[in-house]
Design a protein around this motif. Structure first.
Motif, PDB file in Angstrom:
ATOM      1  N   GLU A   1       0.819  -1.209   0.000  1.00 48.63           N
ATOM      2  CA  GLU A   1       0.000   0.000   0.000  1.00 48.63           C
ATOM      3  C   GLU A   1       0.852   1.258   0.000  1.00 48.63           C
ATOM      4  OE1 GLU A   1      -3.525   2.049  -0.310  1.00 48.63           O
ATOM      5  OE2 GLU A   1      -3.214  -0.119  -0.383  1.00 48.63           O
ATOM      6  N   CYS A   2       1.983   1.245   0.693  1.00 50.16           N
ATOM      7  CA  CYS A   2       2.806   2.452   0.823  1.00 50.16           C
ATOM      8  C   CYS A   2       3.562   2.789  -0.457  1.00 50.16           C
ATOM      9  CB  CYS A   2       3.802   2.282   1.964  1.00 50.16           C
ATOM     10  SG  CYS A   2       3.045   2.119   3.588  1.00 50.16           S
ATOM     11  N   ARG A   3       4.017   1.750  -1.195  1.00 51.43           N
ATOM     12  CA  ARG A   3       4.683   1.898  -2.498  1.00 51.43           C
ATOM     13  C   ARG A   3       6.103   2.438  -2.416  1.00 51.43           C
ATOM     14  NH1 ARG A   3       2.090  -1.541  -5.125  1.00 51.43           N
ATOM     15  NH2 ARG A   3       2.991  -0.739  -7.063  1.00 51.43           N
TER      16      ARG A   3
ATOM     17  N   ARG B   1      -4.232  -4.305   2.961  1.00 49.53           N
ATOM     18  CA  ARG B   1      -5.508  -4.446   2.235  1.00 49.53           C
ATOM     19  C   ARG B   1      -6.114  -3.095   1.885  1.00 49.53           C
ATOM     20  NH1 ARG B   1      -6.060  -8.482   6.243  1.00 49.53           N
ATOM     21  NH2 ARG B   1      -7.512  -7.198   7.461  1.00 49.53           N
ATOM     22  N   GLY B   2      -5.405  -2.022   2.238  1.00 53.07           N
ATOM     23  CA  GLY B   2      -5.863  -0.689   1.853  1.00 53.07           C
ATOM     24  C   GLY B   2      -6.587   0.073   2.934  1.00 53.07           C
ATOM     25  N   VAL B   3      -6.749  -0.513   4.120  1.00 50.26           N
ATOM     26  CA  VAL B   3      -7.415   0.211   5.205  1.00 50.26           C
ATOM     27  C   VAL B   3      -6.588   1.449   5.548  1.00 50.26           C
ATOM     28  CG1 VAL B   3      -8.228   0.105   7.592  1.00 50.26           C
ATOM     29  CG2 VAL B   3      -8.368  -1.929   6.123  1.00 50.26           C
ATOM     30  N   PRO B   4      -7.175   2.628   5.553  1.00 51.73           N
ATOM     31  CA  PRO B   4      -6.413   3.849   5.852  1.00 51.73           C
ATOM     32  C   PRO B   4      -5.687   3.765   7.191  1.00 51.73           C
ATOM     33  CG  PRO B   4      -8.569   4.430   4.975  1.00 51.73           C
ATOM     34  CD  PRO B   4      -8.589   2.944   5.215  1.00 51.73           C
ATOM     35  N   LEU B   5      -4.487   4.301   7.213  1.00 51.04           N
ATOM     36  CA  LEU B   5      -3.660   4.268   8.416  1.00 51.04           C
ATOM     37  C   LEU B   5      -4.389   4.878   9.610  1.00 51.04           C
ATOM     38  CD1 LEU B   5      -0.781   3.649   9.549  1.00 51.04           C
ATOM     39  CD2 LEU B   5      -0.215   6.027   8.981  1.00 51.04           C
TER      40      LEU B   5
ATOM     41  N   CYS C   1     -10.513   8.940  14.749  1.00 52.32           N
ATOM     42  CA  CYS C   1     -11.010   8.537  13.434  1.00 52.32           C
ATOM     43  C   CYS C   1     -11.637   7.151  13.523  1.00 52.32           C
ATOM     44  CB  CYS C   1      -9.875   8.509  12.406  1.00 52.32           C
ATOM     45  SG  CYS C   1      -9.035  10.082  12.170  1.00 52.32           S
ATOM     46  N   ARG C   2     -12.665   6.929  12.715  1.00 51.91           N
ATOM     47  CA  ARG C   2     -13.297   5.619  12.662  1.00 51.91           C
ATOM     48  C   ARG C   2     -13.962   5.422  11.315  1.00 51.91           C
ATOM     49  NH1 ARG C   2     -19.014   4.521  15.201  1.00 51.91           N
ATOM     50  NH2 ARG C   2     -18.836   3.137  13.393  1.00 51.91           N
ATOM     51  N   ARG C   3     -14.173   4.139  10.951  1.00 53.75           N
ATOM     52  CA  ARG C   3     -14.856   3.835   9.695  1.00 53.75           C
ATOM     53  C   ARG C   3     -16.209   4.530   9.671  1.00 53.75           C
ATOM     54  NH1 ARG C   3     -13.513  -1.135   6.893  1.00 53.75           N
ATOM     55  NH2 ARG C   3     -15.336  -0.679   5.599  1.00 53.75           N
ATOM     56  N   GLY C   4     -16.570   5.039   8.495  1.00 54.47           N
ATOM     57  CA  GLY C   4     -17.855   5.709   8.338  1.00 54.47           C
ATOM     58  C   GLY C   4     -17.780   7.210   8.439  1.00 54.47           C
TER      59      GLY C   4
ATOM     60  N   SER D   1      -7.879   3.211  -1.527  1.00 55.73           N
ATOM     61  CA  SER D   1      -8.096   3.267  -0.087  1.00 55.73           C
ATOM     62  C   SER D   1      -9.299   4.145   0.261  1.00 55.73           C
ATOM     63  CB  SER D   1      -6.832   3.803   0.598  1.00 55.73           C
ATOM     64  OG  SER D   1      -7.023   3.946   1.971  1.00 55.73           O
ATOM     65  N   VAL D   2      -9.382   5.302  -0.390  1.00 58.00           N
ATOM     66  CA  VAL D   2     -10.512   6.207  -0.144  1.00 58.00           C
ATOM     67  C   VAL D   2     -11.801   5.579  -0.642  1.00 58.00           C
ATOM     68  CG1 VAL D   2     -11.499   8.452  -0.729  1.00 58.00           C
ATOM     69  CG2 VAL D   2      -9.051   8.261  -0.199  1.00 58.00           C
TER      70      VAL D   2
END
Length: 396
Positions: free
Chosen positions: A25-27, A74-78, A94-97, A279-280
């Motif tokens: 993910e970081c590349r 898996r792309g989940v934001p840091l 921060c949280r999902r949603g 990711s977004v």
């Protein structure tokens, strides 16, 4: 997406077996190293908080760290994994949603605070509010999300203003719950003044819908809708003394010193065609990114011929800005072209703004940052990336 060279993967593995996982993910190796450091710190802290046995702590944090790295791959934001994001001197949970705060938004918030202070100096040197009265400084934050803008503005302006009223509005109950948690969290960290509990309020409201004004005595919507409009919220939460001292124009709404917003502004095509990062796309809420079209709004009633669908919030917020007689309006936009379209909306001849182009010359609109020097000084890419539109009274 370009394949990661085998030589880079081997170099990463020799340094730390978790780095190749993060490289997906970081590349870049530097980015992976930074994220691994942050994830390790959080894993150790989390396990220490839940275990008093040193041996379990040594073993537990490694297991947790590996799980966090796989989640990141898996792309989940840091920020969702770490659970927070710095925003000025604040720590925003921060949280999902709920949309993750960006550094661009942080820069716009600092600029907004600077302009409010400048406005106060220029218009009322001997008064605690820009209006020249003893009333509080009033701020309206639309599409508030985590509440980061409202909270940082209070932290920046509380030392200069005796009284502040900030209303944050969002459609999402998840976002509003998190915004309230962030308020308490930052008071607990002692980076936000305790008076913020009384001076910041978060309310559920539909920014796009505009039918009806609530009855201020009953707090009910004229249309009976469960989710109030911004006008209804402002009317419901205007005090009796404020209603008694309304301006001569008869408006039922209080005057706002600063209206600020980071609304959804990504087009449907850009959301799906690869312009928006994976990711977004996969993990951040579409509601906060792409303007919605549903049965609760009449987009044709808000938009005008030639408007792009992704600009619908701006037309509506410009209308609100006029209704609340905002002295200063700051709107985050996706890029320079969108910001220029918003400026043209403001300057154009529209029902939202009335006749006269720049509202009879009283207000001016500009894209910020505009010059190459301003972009570099504030951390923006000179050509690409977001911009904001600043609308203010002449002389502010």
């Amino acid at each position: 997406m370009p394949r990661i060279p085998t030589s880079l993967l081997l170099k990463a593995y020799r340094e730390n077996s978790l780095l190749p996982i993060l490289l997906k993910e970081c590349r870049s190796l530097d980015s992976a190293r930074n994220e691994l450091r942050w994830l390790r710190e959080r894993a150790v802290r989390d396990v220490q908080e839940h275990s008093r046995q040193a041996t379990r702590t040594r073993q537990g944090w490694r297991t947790r760290l590996r799980a966090m790295c796989h989640k990141r791959s898996r792309g989940v934001p840091l920020q969702y994994i770490l659970g927070d994001q710095p925003f000025g001197d604040l720590e925003i949970l921060c949280r999902r949603g709920v949309l993750i705060p960006r550094s661009d938004t942080e820069s716009y918030t600092y600029e907004a605070a600077r302009l409010v202070r400048q406005m106060a100096v220029e218009t009322c040197k001997d008064s605690p509010s820009p209006s020249g009265s003893k009333r509080p400084l009033r701020i309206l934050d639309l599409c508030t999300g985590t509440g980061c803008i409202a909270l940082l503005l209070h932290a920046l302006l509380a030392p200069q203003f005796e009284r502040i009223q900030i209303m944050g509005v969002d459609l999402s109950p998840i976002a509003l719950n998190l915004a309230q948690r962030n308020l308490e969290h930052n008071i607990g960290l002692d980076v936000l003044d305790r008076r913020a509990r009384e001076e910041i309020q978060f309310h559920r409201g539909d920014v796009l819908r505009r039918n009806g004004i609530a009855n201020p005595s009953t707090g009910t919507s004229a249309g009976g809708d469960a989710i109030p409009t911004v006008e209804e919220l402002l009317s419901q939460h205007t005090t009796q003394s404020e209603r008694d001292s309304k301006s001569s124009d008869g408006s039922p709404l209080p005057k706002i010193d600063l209206l600020i917003s980071n609304p959804p502004y990504i087009s449907h095509s850009d959301f799906h065609n690869g312009t928006t990062s994976r990711s977004v796309r996969l993990f951040e809420p579409r509601l906060a990114l792409v303007p919605r079209t549903d049965t609760n709004i009449d987009s044709n009633a808000i938009s005008q011929e030639g408007d792009k669908p992704e600009d619908i919030f701006y037309r509506r917020i410009l209308e609100l800005s006029q209704d609340v007689q905002a002295s200063l309006t700051i709107l985050e936009c996706g890029d320079k072209m969108q910001a220029e379209r918003v400026v043209e909306m403001f300057r154009g001849n529209s029902p939202a703004l009335g006749d006269g182009g720049e509202t009879d010359g009283v207000f001016t609109a500009e894209v910020w940052p505009a010059t190459e020097e301003d972009c570099l000084a504030n951390g923006f890419h000179v050509r690409d990336g977001s911009r904001c539109v600043i609308i203010r009274k002449g002389g502010c």
